[in-house]
Enzyme design. Structure first.
Site, mmCIF file in Angstrom:
data_model
loop_
_atom_site.group_PDB
_atom_site.id
_atom_site.type_symbol
_atom_site.label_atom_id
_atom_site.label_comp_id
_atom_site.label_asym_id
_atom_site.label_seq_id
_atom_site.Cartn_x
_atom_site.Cartn_y
_atom_site.Cartn_z
ATOM 1 N N LEU A 64 -11.405 62.038 32.497
ATOM 2 C CA LEU A 64 -11.860 62.636 33.203
ATOM 3 C C LEU A 64 -13.440 62.336 33.417
ATOM 4 C CD1 LEU A 64 -11.041 65.483 34.479
ATOM 5 C CD2 LEU A 64 -12.391 66.744 32.834
ATOM 6 N N GLY A 65 -13.511 61.195 34.014
ATOM 7 C CA GLY A 65 -14.746 60.824 34.513
ATOM 8 C C GLY A 65 -15.392 61.391 35.979
ATOM 9 N N ARG A 66 -15.886 60.493 36.710
ATOM 10 C CA ARG A 66 -16.394 60.921 38.088
ATOM 11 C C ARG A 66 -14.981 61.129 38.822
ATOM 12 N NH1 ARG A 66 -20.367 57.215 37.024
ATOM 13 N NH2 ARG A 66 -18.967 55.890 38.186
ATOM 14 N N ILE A 67 -14.367 60.111 38.966
ATOM 15 C CA ILE A 67 -13.160 60.309 39.618
ATOM 16 C C ILE A 67 -12.018 61.167 39.361
ATOM 17 C CG2 ILE A 67 -10.876 58.581 40.218
ATOM 18 C CD1 ILE A 67 -12.860 56.224 40.352
ATOM 19 N N ARG B 219 -6.193 50.916 36.725
ATOM 20 C CA ARG B 219 -6.241 49.466 36.663
ATOM 21 C C ARG B 219 -4.811 49.580 36.312
ATOM 22 N NH1 ARG B 219 -10.112 49.012 39.026
ATOM 23 N NH2 ARG B 219 -12.043 47.889 38.702
ATOM 24 N N HIS C 278 -4.200 48.077 46.417
ATOM 25 C CA HIS C 278 -5.365 48.324 45.961
ATOM 26 C C HIS C 278 -6.469 48.619 46.821
ATOM 27 C CE1 HIS C 278 -8.131 47.271 41.974
ATOM 28 N NE2 HIS C 278 -8.409 48.299 42.648
ATOM 29 N N GLU D 111 -2.218 41.731 40.062
ATOM 30 C CA GLU D 111 -2.259 41.454 41.456
ATOM 31 C C GLU D 111 -2.855 40.054 41.938
ATOM 32 O OE1 GLU D 111 -5.719 44.309 42.291
ATOM 33 O OE2 GLU D 111 -4.374 46.084 41.387
ATOM 34 N N ARG E 23 -11.224 60.493 25.366
ATOM 35 C CA ARG E 23 -11.459 60.069 23.998
ATOM 36 C C ARG E 23 -12.142 61.470 23.321
ATOM 37 N NH1 ARG E 23 -15.169 54.668 24.286
ATOM 38 N NH2 ARG E 23 -14.257 53.895 26.023
ATOM 39 N N ASP F 17 -1.480 52.177 43.445
ATOM 40 C CA ASP F 17 -2.386 51.596 44.096
ATOM 41 C C ASP F 17 -2.969 50.245 43.467
ATOM 42 O OD1 ASP F 17 -4.049 51.096 46.218
ATOM 43 O OD2 ASP F 17 -5.834 51.774 44.814
ATOM 44 N N ILE G 143 -4.445 55.028 40.178
ATOM 45 C CA ILE G 143 -5.461 54.579 41.074
ATOM 46 C C ILE G 143 -6.518 53.815 40.209
ATOM 47 C CG2 ILE G 143 -5.027 55.957 43.139
ATOM 48 C CD1 ILE G 143 -7.331 57.047 40.142
#
Length: 312
Positions: A151-154, A231, A278, A260, A174, A255, A229
């Site tokens: 639950l960071g910015r994205i 890694r 991606h 890759e 965490r 994505d 979305i």
């Protein structure tokens, strides 16, 4: 005599307009392959700053004896050899924040595409199968619980979109995030068990490698859909293919992939996957803003000013 324009090594492929934006301030040297053996020897002896967008190897860093700054053109830098930079006290910057909204948009595009079987419905109409019968019903999306790993910015941008779909939002980090109206889960397995849609928005790297494994997918269950979305390394792709083929989960929207641009054939063959190359942050606006942050960091370096977005 006129002041000499600072030189900048561009590692990896960039669109022409992106290069023109950089060339307005710097003398560019291009290394699309990122391979040190293809680097001009004279350039290698002069370069003090470079910008990268993907893999930046320790071998290339070692080939640049005067390198002082890496202005990475993305928020995530897990493919940069950070230890090689730290060993020589080379500064690293990134471009945080510029892709958040577009990556969150991609998460919901994939969630809706898998959940409402958009690509399957498109193929059904194009094949004129509708003329012979109706497309199968699917479960609704709105109102169903969503779990967000990271639950960071994205992650928070995804959660805000989910709230617009009246979805109960759960998350695992965490540690709990203060001041958010979402429900914290102590473990990833608990998060998966509470969710219909499990969206991965945490950083890559060794700490999250194959964090989503067979146990997590089992907890997500036969109605569950996983969306990545972040890694590709976060998901055990063998376990994911097994879960899809055996009906352990319903579907996946991806994505990103572990190796890759190579995508496992089993994921390509599965009819319950929606796959993208991606491009979560791949919009004109995000690339423009990222380019401008790269310019600002390189400009500050050569002017002896504080870096706008330092990692270290």
């Amino acid at each position: 005599m006129p002041e000499r324009t600072p030189e900048l090594l561009v590692v990896g492929e960039r669109p022409d307009w992106y290069l023109e934006r950089l060339a307005s301030e710097f003398t560019l040297h291009l290394l699309p392959s990122g391979r040190p053996e293809e680097l001009d020897a004279a350039v290698a002896q002069r370069v003090e700053a470079l910008t990268s967008g993907g893999v930046l190897s320790g071998e290339l860093i070692a080939a640049l004896p005067h390198l002082r700054l890496v202005a990475h053109g993305g928020a995530g830098y897990d493919k940069v050899d950070v230890s090689a930079l730290r060993a020589r006290d080379i500064r690293l910057t990134n471009t945080p924040g510029v892709t958040d909204g577009c990556v969150a948009d991609m998460a919901f595009a994939l969630l809706l595409a898998v959940g409402r079987r958009i690509t399957a419905g498109d193929a059904f109409v194009r094949a004129r199968a509708w003329e012979s019968g109706d497309f199968p019903l699917v479960p609704r999306v709105h109102g169903r619980p969503i779990g967000i790993l990271g639950l960071g910015r994205i992650g928070q941008a995804i959660a805000r979109r989910a709230s617009g779909f009246d979805m109960p939002v759960f998350y695992h980090n965490r540690r709990p995030v203060e001041g958010v109206p979402y429900s914290y889960c102590e473990t990833l397995v608990d998060l998966a068990a509470r969710s219909t849609f499990l969206v991965l928005a945490c950083p890559g790297g060794a700490e999250t490698h194959h964090l989503v494994d067979a146990q997590v997918l089992e907890a997500l269950g036969p109605d569950g859909i996983v969306v990545n979305i972040a890694r590709g390394s976060i998901i055990d792709e063998v376990a994911l293919a097994d879960a899809l083929e055996k009906g352990v989960i319903k579907g996946a929207g991806l994505d990103v992939f572990e190796h890759e641009p190579s995508v496992p054939q089993r994921l390509l063959d599965n009819q319950n996957t929606v796959l993208m190359p991606h491009r979560g942050g791949g919009t004109f606006e995000t690339w423009r803003d990222a380019c401008d942050l790269v310019r600002a960091n390189v400009r500050a370096h050569f002017a002896g000013q504080p870096l706008p977005t330092p990692v270290f």
